[in-house]
Design a protein around this motif. Sequence first.
Motif, PDB file in Angstrom:
ATOM      1  N   ASN A   4      -7.332 -10.712 -29.882  1.00 47.14           N
ATOM      2  CA  ASN A   4      -6.187 -10.658 -30.061  1.00 47.14           C
ATOM      3  C   ASN A   4      -5.274 -12.367 -29.665  1.00 47.14           C
ATOM      4  OD1 ASN A   4      -6.891  -7.867 -28.472  1.00 47.14           O
ATOM      5  ND2 ASN A   4      -5.523  -7.806 -30.193  1.00 47.14           N
ATOM      6  N   GLN A  58      -3.207  -4.646 -32.656  1.00 46.29           N
ATOM      7  CA  GLN A  58      -2.323  -5.664 -33.242  1.00 46.29           C
ATOM      8  C   GLN A  58      -0.965  -4.891 -33.299  1.00 46.29           C
ATOM      9  OE1 GLN A  58      -3.700  -8.100 -36.466  1.00 46.29           O
ATOM     10  NE2 GLN A  58      -1.578  -7.175 -37.679  1.00 46.29           N
ATOM     11  N   ASP A  73      -1.933 -14.310 -28.948  1.00 44.90           N
ATOM     12  CA  ASP A  73      -0.876 -14.071 -28.065  1.00 44.90           C
ATOM     13  C   ASP A  73       0.553 -13.829 -28.834  1.00 44.90           C
ATOM     14  OD1 ASP A  73       0.735 -13.669 -26.159  1.00 44.90           O
ATOM     15  OD2 ASP A  73       1.097 -15.901 -25.562  1.00 44.90           O
ATOM     16  N   ARG A  74       0.929 -14.766 -29.562  1.00 48.71           N
ATOM     17  CA  ARG A  74       2.091 -14.441 -30.342  1.00 48.71           C
ATOM     18  C   ARG A  74       2.039 -15.315 -31.793  1.00 48.71           C
ATOM     19  NH1 ARG A  74       7.330 -16.449 -28.293  1.00 48.71           N
ATOM     20  NH2 ARG A  74       6.070 -18.345 -27.659  1.00 48.71           N
ATOM     21  N   THR A 102       7.164 -10.608 -36.085  1.00 54.02           N
ATOM     22  CA  THR A 102       6.800 -11.087 -34.674  1.00 54.02           C
ATOM     23  C   THR A 102       5.820 -10.322 -34.358  1.00 54.02           C
ATOM     24  OG1 THR A 102       8.561  -9.961 -33.567  1.00 54.02           O
ATOM     25  CG2 THR A 102       9.223 -12.027 -34.093  1.00 54.02           C
ATOM     26  N   LYS A 159       2.217  -9.713 -32.032  1.00 54.15           N
ATOM     27  CA  LYS A 159       1.713  -9.914 -30.514  1.00 54.15           C
ATOM     28  C   LYS A 159       0.250  -9.071 -30.821  1.00 54.15           C
ATOM     29  CE  LYS A 159       2.510  -9.798 -25.656  1.00 54.15           C
ATOM     30  NZ  LYS A 159       2.919 -11.135 -25.381  1.00 54.15           N
TER      31      LYS A 159
END
Length: 674
Positions: A517, A471, A519-520, A497, A499
């Motif tokens: 995970n 991460q 994406d954004r 921010t 990702k």
Amino acid sequence: MKTRVHGAAPLLALASCLVAVPVHADEADTTIIVTAPTATEAAEERAARTPGGTDIVSYEDYADKSVVSLRDTLAFSPGVYLQPRYGQEVRISIRGSGLSRGFHMRGLTLLQDGVPINLADDNGDFQELEPIFFDHLEVYRGANALRFGSGTLGGAINGVTPTGRTAEGLYLRGDVGSFDSVRGLVSAGVASDRVDAWGAISADRSDGDRDHAGRRSLRFQGNVGLKLSDVVSTRFYASINNIDQQIPGALTMAEALTTPRKANAGAVAGDQGRDIDSLRLQNRTRFDWGALTLDVGGFVNAKSLHHPIFQLIDQKSVDVGAFFRADYATGPVEVTFGGEIRRGSTDARQFVNNGGRRGALSFDADQKAQTATLYGEVRVRPVDALTLIAGGVYADGWRQRHVNFSATPATDGRIDFDAFSPKIGLLFEPAADIQLFANYSRSAEFPGFGEVFQTIGTPPTSTVVSGIRPQRAWTAEIGTRGKVGFASWDVALYRSTLKGELLQFTTNSNIPAATFNADRTLHQGIEAGLDLAPTDWLRLRQVYAYSDFRFRGDAQFGDNRLPVIPKHAYRAELRLGTDALHVSPNLEWVPDGPFADYRNQVRTPGYALIGITGGATIANGVDAFIDVRNVTGKKAIGDISAAIIVTPPNVQPGSAIYYPVERRAVSAGIRARF
């Protein structure tokens, strides 16, 4: 009759304290575990040189509380979100770290005396940090924790124990309170010119504020320091923990808001618990050549875990590690360079849970992990009022498993990670006691065993999730701290921010595991603390957090808000009086509760909790205190185990993912130093 007398005992203790206050008690000092302020002041000076969110919490800040968990010590540390689950188990998060975890913690580096509590796969049990022992705690939020070699989103929390030089003499503390709670501490420190030693034993037992939430612990902490020469000094540390904790489990929303005392039926049937026996040994040796100092050391952590939940988890682990840190300062330039390596092996077994006892063996594996970091920072002061900072952390690691036995299909596997996280910042001091700061940094968090090895597919197979990745986040932070007159403040605004944030998803061809995970995502907010002390007998402490955490165009969840942490949270405490006699009402206010699910269909209600603490000096070196929590008996939801889909409150059976806030409780105690 026994229950009534026990419940009244704390009130009687406070009454006797007030009657016994001597005429000149306003000249007395609060009796606390540490008598010399040197260590705390040095920590505050280091924090003041950091261009970002930091906080030093002294033992004095929570001396009048019944110290059960980190929640009691860090309640007024800006930006630290803490909510109780049961006993010493709390939700701890900084800047939205570890939102996916409804148990233990992730996304933070926890240390004691500068040595990590986290295991080699970066997961950890904060129950092994016993706050009643500490001289002070150091909180470095986000990338500001570079000095500890931390590259996580949340940062680092370091608990620092006293030494024989800072806490000479004998110190005693005893607490009693609601739910048949009893707690005691004995510590002693001695010092000579070249040798000092400090040791402490604490014992704790309680039935807990919920059914099947009893706990008991016996702990030892100690250290011995040797001054070998004018250049070389060394200190050896030892920590022993024996912790038994029953688990009451999560409730439905209706249960948490109406019958918060009850336990989850499955938790009772399985006699669920979390019992830890651990031993930590460590050494730190310092070479001091004036402009250059070098710290080197090593540690070994041995731990046994007995953890009956859906199955009975039986783990025995040994982690070993080594570290170094060099600091050089000359003129306007300061340089820090350090590194650390942790390697651990775990004998991980699972059994069928037969009412808290071992049934048939269902899983047996050898787990190994390693995490290593190298970090450096350069601080340049071109003019007296301005400091420019640049640095970074390089980390690599791996997680590996060899399965010896499994009742269902399981596979071996290994996965490797590495990341570099740079940081730049500046610190500007336009006037004495006023600072402005800004920084921009990257963070990276490696998945632990729980994320690397997951059960997926039909039939279910425990396998390595080869597609999982670290991460990562870029964080911008600006803020100010300082003091003018009777007002002091600490305010930081941050925007991260992310990702690849590790969250929960519905599995599909692109998302092979339930924890995977994203994406954004976006984490942004405000961390604020404001203290007002217009007189010696009046002080108002306040902390406020604004937390805006959300997806950004996610395929499943769009721009939904992330669950668990509320948008607004406020705490305040008004201290009236002096060390001789004082009373401090306090407030915790969450105007609107957070979402419980990633789909944003169910939100928990807000709440306000009122408490009060007080203390008095009853003799030279002897103090008494009282701690009353949730005075009105408010029923509310404190923490949530986030879910993708949550049953609405009016539909039965409800989703059992909620933990109620602590019920009304009264405790009192005595502190004495000789």
